[in-house]
Design a protein around this motif. Structure first.
Motif, PDB file in Angstrom:
ATOM      1  N   ALA A   1      43.429  44.321  33.802  1.00 19.84           N
ATOM      2  CA  ALA A   1      43.454  43.118  32.963  1.00 19.84           C
ATOM      3  C   ALA A   1      43.847  41.902  33.780  1.00 19.84           C
ATOM      4  N   SER A   2      44.799  42.081  34.698  1.00 22.14           N
ATOM      5  CA  SER A   2      45.211  40.908  35.468  1.00 22.14           C
ATOM      6  C   SER A   2      44.117  40.492  36.446  1.00 22.14           C
TER       7      SER A   2
ATOM      8  N   LEU B   1      42.653  36.793  36.422  1.00 26.09           N
ATOM      9  CA  LEU B   1      42.617  35.965  37.622  1.00 26.09           C
ATOM     10  C   LEU B   1      41.211  35.406  37.831  1.00 26.09           C
ATOM     11  N   ALA B   2      40.212  36.288  37.697  1.00 29.63           N
ATOM     12  CA  ALA B   2      38.828  35.861  37.884  1.00 29.63           C
ATOM     13  C   ALA B   2      38.470  34.783  36.876  1.00 29.63           C
TER      14      ALA B   2
ATOM     15  N   LEU C   1      39.080  27.044  36.307  1.00 24.81           N
ATOM     16  CA  LEU C   1      39.453  26.004  37.271  1.00 24.81           C
ATOM     17  C   LEU C   1      38.205  25.324  37.826  1.00 24.81           C
ATOM     18  N   LEU C   2      37.238  26.153  38.232  1.00 23.74           N
ATOM     19  CA  LEU C   2      35.991  25.629  38.803  1.00 23.74           C
ATOM     20  C   LEU C   2      35.289  24.709  37.811  1.00 23.74           C
TER      21      LEU C   2
END
Lengths: 294, 424
Positions: free
Chosen positions: B32-33, B37-38, B44-45
């Protein structure tokens, strides 16, 4: 090292020593050699096979099998798994051509015509020798298109109404017409397993073959669907010669007139079905049908 | 359970049980983490691109009063008439107090150099305007645009601003008169590249990408499918076909810039195909996409059940009929998906095109496969390299357009797969 080679050689020879085909012997002495006993040959055969060998690469899968297939008969091929009965069946319409590394030698004739002759085209040959496979494999198209495909590619129908007629007759012959006549445009893959298999039989007879090869046609079906297919086979043998490979000895006994027993690539015994099952002439046949192995 | 040995076994199992569950929980948390993160990188992108890019879809315009002097402008001389002078004279009329040479230059600077072309177009369209005075909205210079978008800080000392105090005064006067307005930046979607950010658009690059992909698709799809069908259905399986298979896999892994060098050497230097054109770009991208399509097509041919092949052959179909009537229709959805993924890959490719001159500064919108052109990713690369602040937001906007195309293509791939997939 040398002695080891010698030993393996002798083992090989004793296993594959070829014998002449013996006449049908009556009496209780059972044959124990790897020889074909019984009556492999008939008068006025539809197909003749003489000394057929099949190799997969270096490995020999069928050893010098000679047998005839008569007109309008059902001949069952039985034997333990891996004995080569399916391989032999696939020689009859040259389906083994498509298998990588498979080589067939020997003489196979359909109505006197050598099917391995250079002048023989495999496409019309397969139209004359139809095949039904173990797993029902209708095309993912409509029921109509499944049956119409063969006549279309061979140009058997001049126009739409002729094609409709072929489709209807084939479905009638396969005993499927009443079940599917209202949904000919629905996908063939939506039918039940038994119906699919009968659809495949209808597809095979739509191109009016002379011989129909069936490779364990009922092994994926339940007993009721199996019974229907067996009935169908009994009807179809009035028009076609049928070669059926089966794992079920009961099925062989029910549907066939003659039975051929294969063992590790050898054709062991051929004879009238009732005789083979009640009074086998070969030790291996008896062991198999009495359930000592298989 | 009465048996003590049984009880012992159960005890041992129970003892280990919590450890097993812990291991499972740990693994779930890791998974899950990783996804979190992905996803956060993706957010963000997108947020960084969108937050700068959306501004480029608006552009500051200034309204000026223009008198089309019949003495200067006639129906005949529209293509050669002095339109830049017209703007300057109009501004001088609007700001009579500006007299010195330097101040005038600063004043004229407020209006984009492209405004004169706009006036020419207006007049060409409607020659009846000659002799009249019109209020016309013309694009402001990129620095003015930046000022109104808040990218230039008025409070900083004059020497550190690209807009000086005088210009600020004039602009404030124009604003007070309602002569400054932000409007939808249609020229961003309709024009080609330009040195002036306010005039630069992506239409040229989009057309270039379209022609390039057209060449790529029309060459690589038939070739890829034919190669895959031959290798999978017809070719004998021997050492040679093994070597071919290994090498196709190798080709798929070759860095794309190498294809650019190959294209430069073969297509441009040897065959003499004009450089910078969609034709040569398409050829290079074809080489790059071909292995991807071949691999995807072979995989989807392999997934067609052999029973269908046997059924067709058993009924007397020739091998070609078997392939054309039964195997190809079943394999086509997978092939199309692979092809679209390959095309999306080609659409986003920059490196090989740098080698064959598609990185050139090309203002004209291409009208065919032999016109000099550039493509979207290269346009992005070019703009990201430009010093003007206004190009930064245009870079992001162009990335948004490119991403939109990529999403569309991937959605098309998913749609085609769902639409033509045959259920058993």
């Amino acid at each position: 090292m040398e002695s080891f080679l010698e030993v393996t050689d002798t083992v090989y020879l004793s296993l594959h020593q070829k014998d002449t085909i013996l006449p049908d012997t009556k009496g209780k002495t059972l044959h124990k050699e790897r020889e074909t006993v019984g009556k492999p040959f008939v008068e006025n055969p539809r197909m003749t096979c003489r000394e057929v060998n099949v190799y997969y690469g270096e490995k020999r899968a069928i050893n010098d099998v000679s047998i005839d297939i008569a007109h309008n008969e059902v001949i069952a091929m039985i034997g333990p798994s891996g004995c080569g009965k399916s391989t032999f069946l696939r020689c009859l319409n040259r389906m083994n051509d498509t298998v990588e590394g498979c080589r067939v030698t020997g003489d196979i004739r359909l109505d006197g015509m050598d099917i391995h002759d250079k002048s023989v085209d495999v496409v019309p040959l397969r139209a004359r020798i139809g095949m039904v496979f173990q797993k029902p494999n209708p095309f993912p198209k409509s029921i109509f298109d499944n049956i119409a495909y063969g006549p279309k590619i061979h140009g058997l129908a001049q126009n739409k109404s002729e094609l409709n007629e072929i489709v209807e007759t084939s479905l009638h012959k396969a005993g499927l017409w009443n079940e599917v006549k209202d949904r000919l445009q629905q996908p063939g893959t939506g039918l039940s397993g038994g119906q699919q298999q009968r659809l495949c039989i209808a597809r095979a007879i739509a191109v009016s073959p002379e011989v129909i090869l069936m490779d364990e046609p009922c092994s994926a079906l339940d007993p009721i669907a199996t019974a229907k297919i067996e009935e169908l086979i009994a009807e179809l043998c009035e028009q076609y010669s049928i070669v059926i490979v089966t794992h079920s000895m009961q099925q062989a006994a029910r549907v066939s007139q003659r039975t051929a027993y294969f063992h590790l690539g050898d054709l062991i015994e051929v004879g009238r079905t009732d005789r083979v099952f009640t009074n086998p002439s070969h030790q291996l046949t008896e062991d198999y049908i009495t359930g000592r192995f298989g | 359970m009465d048996n003590p040995a049984n009880k012992q076994t159960i005890d041992r199992v129970n003892k280990g049980l919590s450890r097993r569950y812990r291991a499972e929980r740990r693994f779930r948390i890791f998974g899950a983490s990783a996804i979190l993160l992905a996803l956060s990188f993706l957010v963000l992108l997108f947020s960084s691109i969108f937050s700068t890019g959306y501004k480029a879809f608006q552009q500051t315009f200034i309204q000026i009063d223009i008198f089309f002097d019949p003495a200067e402008f006639t129906r005949e001389n529209l293509s050669t008439a002095n339109f830049p002078g017209l703007i300057k004279s109009s501004l001088s009329v609007m700001f009579p107090e500006v007299t010195s040479r330097g101040d005038r230059k600063d004043l004229y600077y407020l209006i984009s150099p492209g405004a004169s072309f706009q006036l020419m177009d207006v007049l060409k369209e409607n020659t009846a305007l000659i002799g009249t005075t019109r209020k016309i909205w013309v694009p402001a210079n990129d620095d003015v645009d930046m000022l109104y978008k808040g990218n230039i800080d008025r409070t900083r000392p004059e020497s550190e601003r690209r807009i000086n105090d005088n210009q600020l005064t004039w602009l404030d006067k124009l604003s007070a008169e309602g002569r400054v307005k932000k409007r939808f930046n249609s020229s961003f979607f309709t024009s080609g590249d330009s040195r002036e950010p306010e005039l630069a658009g992506i239409w040229g690059a989009t057309r270039g990408s379209f022609y390039t992909l057209l060449i790529t698709l029309s060459l690589s799809f038939p070739m890829g499918v034919a190669a895959a069908v031959y290798l999978e259905e017809f070719a004998p399986k021997n050492r040679w076909t093994d070597i071919i298979e290994v090498n196709i896999n190798n080709l798929a892994a070759v860095p794309s810039i190498v294809y650019g060098l190959l294209g430069l050497a073969v297509f441009i230097n040897f065959f003499g195909i004009p450089r910078s054109t969609p034709l040569v770009g398409g050829l290079v991208l074809t080489m790059m996409t071909l292995p991807i399509i071949i691999i995807a097509s072979r995989a989807s041919l392999k997934s067609v059940p052999p029973s269908i092949r046997e059924a067709a052959l058993g009924i007397g179909a020739s091998k070609m009929q078997m392939v054309a009537h039964h195997v190809l229709p079943l394999a086509l959805p997978g092939m199309l998906t692979g092809t679209i993924i390959g095309m999306a890959h080609a659409l986003g490719e920059t490196a090989p095109l740098l080698m064959i001159g598609m990185v050139a500064f090309i203002v004209d919108v291409p009208h065919g496969i032999t016109d000099a052109a550039t493509v979207l990713p290269v346009q992005i690369f070019l703009w990201s390299d430009s010093p003007e602040r206004a190009f930064m937001e245009r870079t992001s906007a162009a990335i948004m357009v490119l991403l939109a195309f990529l999403f569309l293509m991937n959605a098309a791939a998913v749609f085609l797969r769902k639409r033509f997939e045959i259920k058993w």
